[in-house]
Design a protein around this motif. Sequence first.
Motif, PDB file in Angstrom:
ATOM      1  N   ASN A   1      -5.838   0.099   9.743  1.00 16.70           N
ATOM      2  CA  ASN A   1      -6.977   1.640  10.468  1.00 16.70           C
ATOM      3  C   ASN A   1      -7.185   2.215   9.145  1.00 16.70           C
ATOM      4  N   ALA A   2      -7.175   2.209   8.413  1.00 12.88           N
ATOM      5  CA  ALA A   2      -8.022   2.915   6.903  1.00 12.88           C
ATOM      6  C   ALA A   2      -8.967   3.310   7.535  1.00 12.88           C
ATOM      7  N   GLY A   3      -9.556   4.699   6.098  1.00 13.30           N
ATOM      8  CA  GLY A   3     -11.092   4.381   7.067  1.00 13.30           C
ATOM      9  C   GLY A   3     -11.112   5.836   7.323  1.00 13.30           C
ATOM     10  N   GLU A   4     -10.369   6.220   8.354  1.00 11.99           N
ATOM     11  CA  GLU A   4     -10.387   7.491   9.002  1.00 11.99           C
ATOM     12  C   GLU A   4     -10.905   8.944   8.430  1.00 11.99           C
TER      13      GLU A   4
ATOM     14  N   MET B   1      -3.741  10.999  13.319  1.00  8.78           N
ATOM     15  CA  MET B   1      -4.466   9.899  14.258  1.00  8.78           C
ATOM     16  C   MET B   1      -3.351   8.905  15.335  1.00  8.78           C
TER      17      MET B   1
ATOM     18  N   ILE C   1     -13.932   2.336   3.833  1.00 11.59           N
ATOM     19  CA  ILE C   1     -14.475   2.387   2.863  1.00 11.59           C
ATOM     20  C   ILE C   1     -14.102   0.993   1.711  1.00 11.59           C
TER      21      ILE C   1
ATOM     22  N   ASN D   1      -4.986   9.141   7.100  1.00 10.19           N
ATOM     23  CA  ASN D   1      -5.467   8.793   7.750  1.00 10.19           C
ATOM     24  C   ASN D   1      -6.810   8.085   7.208  1.00 10.19           C
ATOM     25  N   THR D   2      -7.037   8.315   6.129  1.00 10.87           N
ATOM     26  CA  THR D   2      -8.057   7.689   4.661  1.00 10.87           C
ATOM     27  C   THR D   2      -7.539   6.207   4.509  1.00 10.87           C
ATOM     28  N   LEU D   3      -6.323   6.122   3.651  1.00  7.74           N
ATOM     29  CA  LEU D   3      -5.794   5.603   3.200  1.00  7.74           C
ATOM     30  C   LEU D   3      -4.718   3.863   3.684  1.00  7.74           C
ATOM     31  N   ALA D   4      -4.173   4.939   4.981  1.00  7.34           N
ATOM     32  CA  ALA D   4      -3.673   3.582   5.762  1.00  7.34           C
ATOM     33  C   ALA D   4      -2.381   3.121   5.524  1.00  7.34           C
TER      34      ALA D   4
ATOM     35  N   HIS E   1     -11.734  -1.585   2.402  1.00  9.15           N
ATOM     36  CA  HIS E   1      -9.683  -1.608   2.527  1.00  9.15           C
ATOM     37  C   HIS E   1      -9.563  -1.151   3.824  1.00  9.15           C
ATOM     38  N   ARG E   2      -8.380  -2.438   4.417  1.00  5.49           N
ATOM     39  CA  ARG E   2      -8.021  -1.709   5.947  1.00  5.49           C
ATOM     40  C   ARG E   2      -7.372  -0.884   6.294  1.00  5.49           C
ATOM     41  N   GLY E   3      -5.931  -0.709   4.394  1.00  5.51           N
ATOM     42  CA  GLY E   3      -4.529  -0.373   4.951  1.00  5.51           C
ATOM     43  C   GLY E   3      -3.256  -0.966   5.744  1.00  5.51           C
TER      44      GLY E   3
ATOM     45  N   ASP F   1       1.010  -1.588   0.186  1.00  8.23           N
ATOM     46  CA  ASP F   1      -0.209   0.005  -0.195  1.00  8.23           C
ATOM     47  C   ASP F   1       1.463   1.357   0.191  1.00  8.23           C
TER      48      ASP F   1
ATOM     49  N   VAL G   1      -3.189   6.413  15.595  1.00 14.38           N
ATOM     50  CA  VAL G   1      -3.339   5.159  15.391  1.00 14.38           C
ATOM     51  C   VAL G   1      -2.603   4.644  14.609  1.00 14.38           C
ATOM     52  N   HIS G   2      -1.748   5.854  13.539  1.00 14.05           N
ATOM     53  CA  HIS G   2      -1.782   6.269  12.421  1.00 14.05           C
ATOM     54  C   HIS G   2      -0.591   6.606  12.689  1.00 14.05           C
TER      55      HIS G   2
ATOM     56  N   ASN H   1      -2.203  -0.990   8.505  1.00 14.22           N
ATOM     57  CA  ASN H   1      -1.627  -1.209   9.707  1.00 14.22           C
ATOM     58  C   ASN H   1      -3.214  -1.210   9.977  1.00 14.22           C
TER      59      ASN H   1
END
Lengths: 318, 318
Positions: free
Chosen positions: B154-157, A284, B141, A251-254, B148-150, A127, A286-287, B152
Amino acid sequence: VILAVDIGGTQFSLMLVREDGSVAEVRRYPTDRDGGAAWMVDQVVTRGRLLMDRAKGRVRACGVGFGGPVDFEGQRVIQSTHVPGWRNYPISRALSGALGVPVTTDNDANAGALGELMHGAGKGCRDLLYYTVSTGIGGGIIIDGRLHRGANGNAGEVGHVPVAVDGPPCACGNRGCLEALCSGPAIARRAVEALRRAPGRGKRLRKELRSGGPLTARQVFDCARQGDELATAVVKETALYLSMGVAAAINTLAPEAVVVGGGVAKAGRILFTPLRRFVSERLMPVHRGCVRIVPARLRNRSVLMGAAVLAVADRDFL
Amino acid sequence: VILAVDIGGTQFSLMLVREDGSVAEVRRYPTDRDGGAAWMVDQVVTRGRLLMDRAKGRVRACGVGFGGPVDFEGQRVIQSTHVPGWRNYPISRALSGALGVPVTTDNDANAGALGELMHGAGKGCRDLLYYTVSTGIGGGIIIDGRLHRGANGNAGEVGHVPVAVDGPPCACGNRGCLEALCSGPAIARRAVEALRRAPGRGKRLRKELRSGGPLTARQVFDCARQGDELATAVVKETALYLSMGVAAAINTLAPEAVVVGGGVAKAGRILFTPLRRFVSERLMPVHRGCVRIVPARLRNRSVLMGAAVLAVADRDFL
């Protein structure tokens, strides 16, 4: 051997790449902005044939990174971002017919992302987010090892993330896009405005402005490196706005890594140090600490190397 | 039959869903904010067993949507967004042991996205963006039909996309996030500030404020619907900031649809009409007209229906 082509608004380049990814030869030429598609295809065919002759007929495919939106399914240019005369142009068919090898075309930001993924700073990532920051800001998104194209094929326009509600107008019609604040010309424009607002400050930057010719982002970075106070503030602001776009995307795609290429990324540490700090502050928890933010490793060959990947990759992979 | 569970900071709910997606029974209960994981698991087990008895032993799996980040691989809660006592908690193992069926847990925004994808406003989409706008703003997402998790997980924030460089502080530690401007409490806060700044205006909204209890986003939308001038301005500003986040996501990801759920989305047309207009103005031309922006169809069952999908889907699909 693969023929890789990078078509931009100010220059175009051709490269021979061997199967192992090693580069045999690169040529760069200026773009005739009024020549449109016909002139460019003629140039690429003429110069491409010369290179193919030098490879003694071993060229088996050609890949193209084009500076503008591409309909990948239809292998057509939708339009050029920079120059007229390209609307809905079947570029791969035109080149393939004349060169006698299969041609695959994608927009240059997607090609750049593929190049950095396979041969550059994103090697080994699944990714990856790629930004190209130069005259405009484009991007390519790799998800699960593949380019993410989205429902209409035009995903990845990370330069058109709005980061200032009342920001300056952008070429896309919106206001306050990342591109309208952090592209090369936008950095120069903000520097000129900063000089106008603070008549007594920014001595070195002001000298550059007066030395003739329009101010460039490169001059702004150079002045900042030499300690000019106003130039430093402009660079810091650039990093701040860029960090908003990059943090939004992380934050969106990690992703595992954010690779930043294009002319502006050549500024190096003076840009990347504040950029990394601001992004970290804006992520965030977490990221935080999960994502590398790195300059493109292939520099002005990201697109060419990606075009070579396009040329020989399975369609399923793309 | 599937047991679906939605665990939130103010309430939790359980639902029985048949294989065909039809709902047999829904129960909602208040959350004891000080009870932590032990209390909640006990509640879900007790109430879940009652429902399972009613289904006469036909319940074969359980899915959970949890209000906070979840380590999906490890099937553990990372932490609760709302209440203490959940850090690194192996929720699926705890529930599965007591209920005697396999349990799959994901965060509630991912579950909501799955619910709307399979049974709601996103049915038939391959690329979908789901926002839940309530006490906070979360998102899920869907890319190529999968979450889509990315890198780590934690995607989708999408609620933590910064849209105002000097905006108000956000719970995540950043400033000017979408959540800090457009969540329910943020809308109410901006309304109170607007009233404070304009002492002679917003008669109806001011009356609501004085009627006791903290002002809610719902009251702001109600006042706007009744023509209150200040409330209308606050709603318009909400739509404007939301449009920046949504346009950023569309330009980046190019989904087929953006589904907006959560309490704030229940405002309906008074929010969606300006939101659609502002997003359209902020999209790149190539994306304009390509993306539907629609309210969640399952309303407060998006998460429960998604939890049911989680319970029985192939792990590869998730």
